[in-house]
Design an enzyme around this catalytic site. Structure first.
Site, PDB file in Angstrom:
ATOM      1  N   ASP A  22       0.841  -1.198   0.000  1.00 20.74           N
ATOM      2  CA  ASP A  22       0.000   0.000   0.000  1.00 20.74           C
ATOM      3  C   ASP A  22       0.880   1.254   0.000  1.00 20.74           C
ATOM      4  OD1 ASP A  22       0.849  -0.185   2.611  1.00 20.74           O
ATOM      5  OD2 ASP A  22      -1.132   0.045   3.521  1.00 20.74           O
ATOM      6  N   SER A  23       2.205   1.049   0.009  1.00 22.57           N
ATOM      7  CA  SER A  23       3.129   2.157  -0.257  1.00 22.57           C
ATOM      8  C   SER A  23       2.904   2.705  -1.661  1.00 22.57           C
ATOM      9  CB  SER A  23       4.588   1.691  -0.096  1.00 22.57           C
ATOM     10  OG  SER A  23       4.824   0.515  -0.844  1.00 22.57           O
ATOM     11  N   ASP A  68      -1.233  -6.104  -0.735  1.00 21.67           N
ATOM     12  CA  ASP A  68      -1.433  -5.516   0.588  1.00 21.67           C
ATOM     13  C   ASP A  68      -2.900  -5.149   0.787  1.00 21.67           C
ATOM     14  OD1 ASP A  68       0.054  -4.946   2.825  1.00 21.67           O
ATOM     15  OD2 ASP A  68       1.082  -3.203   1.964  1.00 21.67           O
ATOM     16  N   LYS A 121      -1.313  -9.451   2.331  1.00 23.64           N
ATOM     17  CA  LYS A 121      -0.559  -9.049   3.520  1.00 23.64           C
ATOM     18  C   LYS A 121      -1.430  -8.084   4.301  1.00 23.64           C
ATOM     19  CE  LYS A 121       3.042  -5.972   3.551  1.00 23.64           C
ATOM     20  NZ  LYS A 121       2.477  -4.933   4.446  1.00 23.64           N
ATOM     21  N   GLU A 152      -1.516  -5.734   8.240  1.00 22.14           N
ATOM     22  CA  GLU A 152      -0.749  -5.230   9.379  1.00 22.14           C
ATOM     23  C   GLU A 152      -1.441  -5.583  10.695  1.00 22.14           C
ATOM     24  OE1 GLU A 152      -0.089  -1.016   8.840  1.00 22.14           O
ATOM     25  OE2 GLU A 152       0.806  -1.310   6.871  1.00 22.14           O
ATOM     26  N   GLU A 211       9.060  -4.670  10.476  1.00 21.33           N
ATOM     27  CA  GLU A 211       9.469  -3.345   9.984  1.00 21.33           C
ATOM     28  C   GLU A 211       9.969  -2.471  11.134  1.00 21.33           C
ATOM     29  OE1 GLU A 211       6.807  -1.390   7.236  1.00 21.33           O
ATOM     30  OE2 GLU A 211       7.950   0.486   7.341  1.00 21.33           O
TER      31      GLU A 211
HETATM   32  O1  KIV Z   1       3.537  -1.134   1.666  1.00 19.77           O
HETATM   33  C1  KIV Z   1       4.690  -1.582   1.636  1.00 19.77           C
HETATM   34  O2  KIV Z   1       5.471  -1.314   0.715  1.00 19.77           O
HETATM   35  C2  KIV Z   1       5.116  -2.445   2.728  1.00 19.77           C
HETATM   36  C3  KIV Z   1       6.556  -2.823   2.797  1.00 19.77           C
HETATM   37  C4  KIV Z   1       7.378  -1.668   3.210  1.00 19.77           C
HETATM   38  C5  KIV Z   1       6.789  -4.003   3.640  1.00 19.77           C
HETATM   39  O3  KIV Z   1       4.330  -2.815   3.542  1.00 19.77           O
END
Ligand code: KIV
Length: 264
Positions: A44-45, A83, A113, A115, A181
């Site tokens: 989600d970056s 994510d 993924k 969190e 992280e």
């Molecule tokens: O969103 C992302 O890019 C991440 C990584 C930094 C692990 O969660």
């Protein structure tokens, strides 16, 4: 080379380092895949890198699916992980299952993924129980930026025990791997030794089972923002600026296009 699977990733623990990078588009994904990367994370970056958001909070399920579809098309061998964005799983188990299912169905990613640690144990278990592989993510969890008051190292001092419990909860819930992280190096090592599933570190030192970075940080495309844990392997921002300036100058001066770029 064989397509990388979730069981294969789990089996690599203790055998060799696992390597993951983020990607958000077809071309980048195909370059990473050709290099033999193990896993591509559509993080989600994408919000802060490609979409210009101030943090990952505004990212939507639709945006994640849109970018992941492109990444999947560019990938032959790597395992693609999508994510789950903020508020796509925090409301409850039914919402989390519905969104995880939709994201897998529409993007064709092979795992999700999300969190969270102890607080997400039941949610991870419920998603795993409907046969969707889950990668956990603990330590600095950017979707909790406002609770944490900034992007800070997590698990220092007396907070270490909580992080250990988070890691154990994610493993017990059935996750196949876990991102650590911004965690102190020694704590990341302890968690890595404690868990049976691979740990993938970002700002968690060299003793994790694998490493991940945001591709734009590695390539030098993230501007001045450079956390301590990032190593810049290229300076593409400068290289792109140089190429664009050269093109502009040549068009202005009538150097480009010349006869060799023209049709007769
Ligand atoms: O969103 C992302 O890019 C991440 C990584 C930094 C692990 O969660």
């Amino acid at each position: 080379m064989e397509h990388i699977t979730v069981p294969y990733i789990k089996e690599q623990k203790g055998k060799r380092k696992l390597i993951m990078l983020t990607a958000y588009d077809y071309i980048t994904a195909s370059i990473l895949d050709e290099q033999g990367i193990d896993m591509i994370l559509v993080g989600d970056s994408v919000g802060t890198t490609m979409l210009g958001y101030p943090n990952t909070i505004p990212v939507t399920v639709e945006e994640m699916i849109h970018h992941t579809k492109a990444v999947v098309k560019g990938t032959k061998n790597a395992l693609v992980i999508i994510d789950m964005p903020f508020m796509s799983y925090q409301e409850g188990i039914e919402q989390a299952k519905r969104n995880a299912g939709r994201m897998m169905k529409e993007s064709l990613a092979e795992a999700v993924k999300l969190e969270g640690g102890q607080n997400m144990k039941d949610t991870i278990k419920a998603i795993v129980d409907i046969d969707i592989p889950v990668m956990g993510h603990i330590g600095l969890t950017p979707q909790s930026i406002h609770r944490m008051g900034g992007y800070k190292v997590q698990g220092k001092g007396k907070d270490a025990e909580k992080l250990i419990q988070d890691a154990l909860s994610v493993e017990e819930a059935g996750a196949f791997a876990i991102v650590l992280e911004c965690v102190p190096r020694d704590l990341a090592k302890e968690i890595t030794q404690m868990l049976k599933i691979p740990t993938i570190g970002i700002g968690a030192g060299p003793d994790c089972d694998g490493q991940v970075l945001v591709i734009y940080d590695l390539l030098g495309l993230s501007g001045d923002f450079r956390p301590k844990f990032v190593k810049k392997y290229a300076n593409l921002k400068e290289e792109i600026a140089r190429a664009v300036k050269a093109y502009m100058d040549e068009v202005k001066e009538g150097i480009f296009p010349d006869d060799s770029h023209s049709f007769h």
